[in-house]
Design a protein around this motif. Sequence first.
Motif, short mmCIF file in Angstrom:
data_model
loop_
_atom_site.label_atom_id
_atom_site.label_comp_id
_atom_site.label_asym_id
_atom_site.label_seq_id
_atom_site.Cartn_x
_atom_site.Cartn_y
_atom_site.Cartn_z
N VAL A 147 47.67 40.13 27.01
CA VAL A 147 47.72 40.59 28.41
C VAL A 147 47.33 39.47 29.36
O VAL A 147 47.97 39.27 30.39
N LEU A 148 46.29 38.71 29.01
CA LEU A 148 45.86 37.60 29.86
C LEU A 148 46.95 36.54 29.98
O LEU A 148 47.21 36.03 31.08
N ILE A 180 51.72 35.97 37.29
CA ILE A 180 51.16 36.02 38.65
C ILE A 180 50.31 34.82 39.01
O ILE A 180 49.69 34.81 40.07
N ASN A 181 50.23 33.80 38.18
CA ASN A 181 49.53 32.57 38.48
C ASN A 181 48.10 32.63 37.93
O ASN A 181 47.50 33.68 37.81
N PHE A 182 47.54 31.47 37.66
CA PHE A 182 46.20 31.36 37.09
C PHE A 182 45.14 31.88 38.05
O PHE A 182 44.26 32.65 37.68
N TRP A 183 45.18 31.43 39.30
CA TRP A 183 44.13 31.80 40.26
C TRP A 183 44.16 33.28 40.61
O TRP A 183 43.10 33.90 40.79
N ARG A 184 45.33 33.85 40.71
CA ARG A 184 45.41 35.29 40.96
C ARG A 184 44.88 36.08 39.77
O ARG A 184 44.22 37.10 39.94
N THR A 185 45.17 35.59 38.57
CA THR A 185 44.66 36.25 37.37
C THR A 185 43.13 36.15 37.33
O THR A 185 42.44 37.12 37.00
N LEU A 186 42.60 34.98 37.68
CA LEU A 186 41.15 34.80 37.71
C LEU A 186 40.51 35.73 38.74
O LEU A 186 39.48 36.35 38.47
#
Length: 73
Positions: A24-25, A32-38
């Motif tokens: 999922v990660l 959706i991009n790394f920063w949005r996921t973070l």
Amino acid sequence: MNEQWRAWLKTNKWKVLSVAAGIVLCILIFTINFWRTLLLCAIVAVCYLVGALLDQGGIARVKEFFESLLPKG
């Protein structure tokens, strides 16, 4: 067969959950991009913390936690 599957899943549940969370990660990072996921993970973590505090002692516990986190000067 169903009993064997349940027994295997019971003994390996954290492995299965970890792999599922990893998949999922990865999907989230790629779509959706790394920063949005973070940011999404941080928001979910804060919401989980507030929910756990509410389960422990209601609004008073949440206030107590944030007062101890940010003491008055």
